[in-house]
Scaffold this motif. Structure first.
Motif, PDB file in Angstrom:
ATOM      1  N   ASP A 472       0.873  -1.173   0.000  1.00 18.50           N
ATOM      2  CA  ASP A 472       0.000   0.000   0.000  1.00 18.50           C
ATOM      3  C   ASP A 472       0.910   1.224   0.000  1.00 18.50           C
ATOM      4  N   LEU A 473       1.048   1.883  -1.130  1.00 18.57           N
ATOM      5  CA  LEU A 473       2.025   2.961  -1.290  1.00 18.57           C
ATOM      6  C   LEU A 473       1.665   4.216  -0.511  1.00 18.57           C
ATOM      7  N   GLU A 474       0.406   4.376  -0.159  1.00 21.95           N
ATOM      8  CA  GLU A 474       0.017   5.530   0.651  1.00 21.95           C
ATOM      9  C   GLU A 474       0.416   5.335   2.101  1.00 21.95           C
ATOM     10  N   LYS A 475       0.217   4.137   2.623  1.00 20.96           N
ATOM     11  CA  LYS A 475       0.541   3.857   4.018  1.00 20.96           C
ATOM     12  C   LYS A 475       1.991   3.401   4.200  1.00 20.96           C
ATOM     13  N   ASP A 476       2.554   2.844   3.154  1.00 19.49           N
ATOM     14  CA  ASP A 476       3.891   2.243   3.242  1.00 19.49           C
ATOM     15  C   ASP A 476       4.706   2.610   1.999  1.00 19.49           C
ATOM     16  N   PRO A 477       5.053   3.893   1.838  1.00 19.80           N
ATOM     17  CA  PRO A 477       5.746   4.333   0.620  1.00 19.80           C
ATOM     18  C   PRO A 477       7.113   3.699   0.425  1.00 19.80           C
ATOM     19  N   HIS A 478       7.741   3.224   1.508  1.00 19.78           N
ATOM     20  CA  HIS A 478       9.062   2.593   1.400  1.00 19.78           C
ATOM     21  C   HIS A 478       8.974   1.099   1.127  1.00 19.78           C
ATOM     22  N   GLN A 479       7.759   0.562   1.042  1.00 17.32           N
ATOM     23  CA  GLN A 479       7.523  -0.848   0.709  1.00 17.32           C
ATOM     24  C   GLN A 479       8.286  -1.795   1.642  1.00 17.32           C
ATOM     25  N   MET A 480       8.036  -1.639   2.896  1.00 17.15           N
ATOM     26  CA  MET A 480       8.661  -2.479   3.921  1.00 17.15           C
ATOM     27  C   MET A 480       7.736  -3.596   4.405  1.00 17.15           C
ATOM     28  N   HIS A 481       6.442  -3.474   4.133  1.00 15.76           N
ATOM     29  CA  HIS A 481       5.469  -4.409   4.705  1.00 15.76           C
ATOM     30  C   HIS A 481       4.656  -5.075   3.603  1.00 15.76           C
ATOM     31  N   ASN A 482       4.920  -6.337   3.390  1.00 16.28           N
ATOM     32  CA  ASN A 482       4.172  -7.120   2.414  1.00 16.28           C
ATOM     33  C   ASN A 482       2.838  -7.527   3.033  1.00 16.28           C
ATOM     34  N   ILE A 483       1.740  -6.995   2.511  1.00 21.32           N
ATOM     35  CA  ILE A 483       0.424  -7.204   3.122  1.00 21.32           C
ATOM     36  C   ILE A 483      -0.436  -8.165   2.306  1.00 21.32           C
ATOM     37  N   ILE A 484       0.218  -9.047   1.544  1.00 17.60           N
ATOM     38  CA  ILE A 484      -0.521  -9.951   0.678  1.00 17.60           C
ATOM     39  C   ILE A 484      -1.462 -10.868   1.467  1.00 17.60           C
ATOM     40  N   ASN A 485      -1.142 -11.171   2.721  1.00 16.09           N
ATOM     41  CA  ASN A 485      -1.975 -12.065   3.521  1.00 16.09           C
ATOM     42  C   ASN A 485      -2.901 -11.335   4.487  1.00 16.09           C
ATOM     43  N   ASP A 486      -2.961 -10.020   4.358  1.00 12.56           N
ATOM     44  CA  ASP A 486      -3.838  -9.239   5.229  1.00 12.56           C
ATOM     45  C   ASP A 486      -5.275  -9.344   4.708  1.00 12.56           C
ATOM     46  N   PRO A 487      -6.187  -9.923   5.500  1.00 11.72           N
ATOM     47  CA  PRO A 487      -7.566 -10.117   5.026  1.00 11.72           C
ATOM     48  C   PRO A 487      -8.272  -8.811   4.660  1.00 11.72           C
ATOM     49  N   GLN A 488      -7.834  -7.690   5.226  1.00 13.10           N
ATOM     50  CA  GLN A 488      -8.456  -6.406   4.901  1.00 13.10           C
ATOM     51  C   GLN A 488      -8.277  -6.032   3.429  1.00 13.10           C
ATOM     52  N   TYR A 489      -7.267  -6.631   2.787  1.00 11.82           N
ATOM     53  CA  TYR A 489      -6.952  -6.275   1.402  1.00 11.82           C
ATOM     54  C   TYR A 489      -7.406  -7.337   0.407  1.00 11.82           C
ATOM     55  N   ALA A 490      -8.238  -8.274   0.846  1.00 10.77           N
ATOM     56  CA  ALA A 490      -8.673  -9.361  -0.038  1.00 10.77           C
ATOM     57  C   ALA A 490      -9.344  -8.831  -1.306  1.00 10.77           C
ATOM     58  N   ASN A 491     -10.240  -7.875  -1.150  1.00 11.70           N
ATOM     59  CA  ASN A 491     -10.939  -7.319  -2.314  1.00 11.70           C
ATOM     60  C   ASN A 491      -9.994  -6.532  -3.221  1.00 11.70           C
ATOM     61  N   VAL A 492      -9.053  -5.829  -2.609  1.00 11.52           N
ATOM     62  CA  VAL A 492      -8.058  -5.071  -3.372  1.00 11.52           C
ATOM     63  C   VAL A 492      -7.223  -6.025  -4.222  1.00 11.52           C
ATOM     64  N   ILE A 493      -6.798  -7.127  -3.609  1.00 10.12           N
ATOM     65  CA  ILE A 493      -5.970  -8.105  -4.322  1.00 10.12           C
ATOM     66  C   ILE A 493      -6.733  -8.678  -5.514  1.00 10.12           C
ATOM     67  N   GLY A 494      -7.988  -9.037  -5.282  1.00 13.86           N
ATOM     68  CA  GLY A 494      -8.794  -9.577  -6.367  1.00 13.86           C
ATOM     69  C   GLY A 494      -8.947  -8.594  -7.511  1.00 13.86           C
ATOM     70  N   SER A 495      -9.182  -7.345  -7.182  1.00 11.66           N
ATOM     71  CA  SER A 495      -9.341  -6.306  -8.199  1.00 11.66           C
ATOM     72  C   SER A 495      -8.037  -6.064  -8.960  1.00 11.66           C
ATOM     73  N   LEU A 496      -6.912  -6.021  -8.234  1.00  7.56           N
ATOM     74  CA  LEU A 496      -5.617  -5.786  -8.874  1.00  7.56           C
ATOM     75  C   LEU A 496      -5.217  -6.950  -9.782  1.00  7.56           C
ATOM     76  N   LYS A 497      -5.486  -8.171  -9.348  1.00 12.32           N
ATOM     77  CA  LYS A 497      -5.141  -9.330 -10.180  1.00 12.32           C
ATOM     78  C   LYS A 497      -5.952  -9.314 -11.476  1.00 12.32           C
ATOM     79  N   LYS A 498      -7.203  -8.909 -11.371  1.00 17.57           N
ATOM     80  CA  LYS A 498      -8.040  -8.811 -12.561  1.00 17.57           C
ATOM     81  C   LYS A 498      -7.507  -7.738 -13.505  1.00 17.57           C
ATOM     82  N   GLU A 499      -7.120  -6.596 -12.941  1.00 15.44           N
ATOM     83  CA  GLU A 499      -6.583  -5.504 -13.753  1.00 15.44           C
ATOM     84  C   GLU A 499      -5.242  -5.899 -14.379  1.00 15.44           C
TER      85      GLU A 499
END
Length: 551
Positions: A472-499
């Protein structure tokens, strides 16, 4: 009476003459030529990071300012989000020249990646075809002889990477060894062509591409000890421990532990010959071969290597800035400023100790973001800043568009001329597709593809691992935290994979992973399950006669 008739006839002839003149201008425009065509100077440094340009801000801006590059930004437009489609030298250059992704232009990798297919169209050829005088000076690095240039003089040693001192240039097909510092020499050739060789009545496209600040970061003599008594600041992420990214960012050979003796400017022992010289110079590129003065501890040694590296790198940038100043001064002195488009960019970004890295390759911000500044008086508003997503395949169509050159050539890139005029189209791209293929040499960065939007970076590392990362570049601009397994981002991940899938289809690269792995394997063979393979970077360095400077 006669006088009146003559006046009437003269007026009639004048009217018809104007109509015919307008018709000629209109015909020229139809053929893609404007009445007064702009000159174009395209300047590209190699491995130049945004962090090294003071106009972009950052931790070095007051210590190592770049006043001439900054002047371009003050008089033109500074771009904040120009992104590289494949962050490595040769493939990026191929994408820029053709306006197409690696899968379309066929040039995927540097290392044993073949040669650029010089039978395909490039934008300089179109400029030349439309009556422009075209020239190339400095680095080419595509394994072939340039096409589309009336005159060229490019680095032609070490696999076209070139050398900083007393380099060999290919001058219109003939190798010539020159005396001096490469950054100064390439500018000398460019200015000589502008002043003495080009035809003054015709427009020109000049491509000036510096070797600097590429490895091995050798400064001009006058700048060797420029910051000798200064401790350079450290990036925020210098001590990244790669938590949550152990198999990707945490498994590379581009940390502060992988500088060679040559990088660190150790003095070579006397009486070494051939392979001995190479083995000595490149010691440090192999795991476990840490280079530092005797008696230094791990932390002290890491900082010492960084200080040596960053000072040499920034000193090389200083020479690039000096020479850009020479070009700007020439344009001003010869009344060429108003009708000349100037572009300043790099082939991709670069790590300056960020995440503890040097080099590039990753989809992460520091290597993905390219510096890009453009000046064009009367079209681009002075001091403007743009944050639209633009990629390196967009350069070619834009330069052609600005020169009013129409072409039937199909390109995957899109002109951003409206962006330069302050009118970003409503349907402008909101995300970009990225793909890196080279592995394991150099630097052992896993092949990966992904999507970068204004807010997120999603990447899939796929060669001999299967790892997804989300930032999440707004919350983590230095890309230190991989949030791929964070359930809060499940919908985001699905949308990004589709895009992402949509973009891969759009750019004709929606292929099975096996096909992507085959591209990687084409040069080295599969290395899956070869953990005990004793082949090392050192072996490759030695066997390639020192031509590893390609990367």
């Amino acid at each position: 009476m006669k006088k009146t008739i003559y006046i009437v006839l003269a007026c009639v002839l004048l009217v018809f003459g104007c109509k015919e003149s307008n018709k000629v201008v209109e015909n020229n425009r139809t053929e893609g030529l404007s009445e007064e065509r702009p000159n174009v100077i395209y300047i590209m440094a190699d491995d130049l990071a945004t962090q090294a340009i003071s106009a972009y801000g950052g931790i070095y801006k007051d210590i190592a300012p770049t006043p001439n590059i900054d002047k371009l930004a003050q008089e033109g437009m500074l771009f904040q989000d120009v992104l590289c489609t494949n962050a490595i030298c040769g493939p990026s250059r191929a994408a820029i020249l053709t306006g197409n992704y690696s899968n379309k232009n066929g040039y995927y990798k540097n290392e044993s990646g073949g040669k650029f297919d010089d039978s395909q169209w490039t934008f300089p050829q179109e400029f030349q075809k439309q009556g422009y005088q075209t020239s190339l000076f400095g680095k080419w690095h595509l394994g072939t002889e340039p096409k589309g240039f009336n005159v060229f003089k490019y680095h032609n040693s070490a696999g076209q990477q070139g050398h900083y001192w007393d380099p060999v240039y290919n001058e219109n097909g003939v190798d010539v060894k020159e005396k001096g510092y490469a950054t100064n020499l390439s500018t000398d050739f460019a200015l000589n062509w502008l002043d003495k060789e080009r035809k003054k009545e015709a427009p020109f496209l000049m491509v000036l591409q510096y070797k600097a600040p590429h490895r091995p970061w050798e400064p001009d003599k006058k700048y060797e000890n420029l910051w000798e008594d200064v401790e350079m600041p450290y990036p925020t992420t210098f001590n990244d421990n790669y938590a949550g990214r152990e198999l990707t960012a945490g498994d590379t050979e581009m940390t502060m532990d992988y500088f060679s003796r040559r990088d660190m400017k150790f003095k070579e022992p006397e009486n070494l010959t051939g392979r001995e010289k190479i083995a000595w110079a490149f010691y440090g590129a192999k795991p476990g071969e840490v280079v530092q003065p005797v008696g230094m501890g791990d932390e002290e040694g890491k900082k010492w290597r960084y200080q040596t590296y960053i000072k040499d790198y920034l000193a090389c940038v200083k020479s690039v800035d000096d020479n850009i100043g020479r070009v700007l001064k020439y344009l001003e002195a010869n009344n060429l400023e108003d009708n000349t488009i100037i572009v300043l960019t790099s082939d991709q970004g670069f790590y300056l100790g960020d995440h503890g890295f040097f080099d590039k390759r990753f989809i992460y911000e520091e290597s993905l973001r390219m510096p890009f500044i453009m000046k064009y008086p009367g079209v681009i508003k002075s001091g403007s800043v743009n944050s639209d997503i633009i990629t390196n395949i967009d350069f070619a169509p834009t330069l052609l568009d600005l020169a009013n050159i129409k072409t039937s050539q199909q390109m995957q890139g899109r002109s951003f001329k409206p962006v330069l005029e302050g009118n970003t189209p409503e349907d402008w791209q909101q995300g970009m597709y990225y793909h890196y293929y080279e592995f394991p040499y150099w630097h052992h960065v896993q092949p990966h593809y992904g999507i970068r939007t204004k807010k997120y970076t999603l990447a899939h590392f796929y060669y001999n691992i299967d790892v997804w990362e989300l930032y999440d570049l707004e919350k983590d601009p230095h890309q230190m935290h991989n949030i791929i397994n964070d359930p809060q981002y499940a919908n985001v991940i699905g949308s990004l994979k589709k895009e992402l899938k949509t973009l891969m289809i759009k750019y004709e690269n929606n292929r099975p992973l096996a096909d992507f792995r085959a591209i990687t394997d084409a040069d080295f063979g599969s290395i899956v399950d070869k953990k005990d393979d004793e082949t090392s970077v050192q072996d490759v360095l030695t066997n390639r006669n020192g031509n590893n400077e390609n990367n």
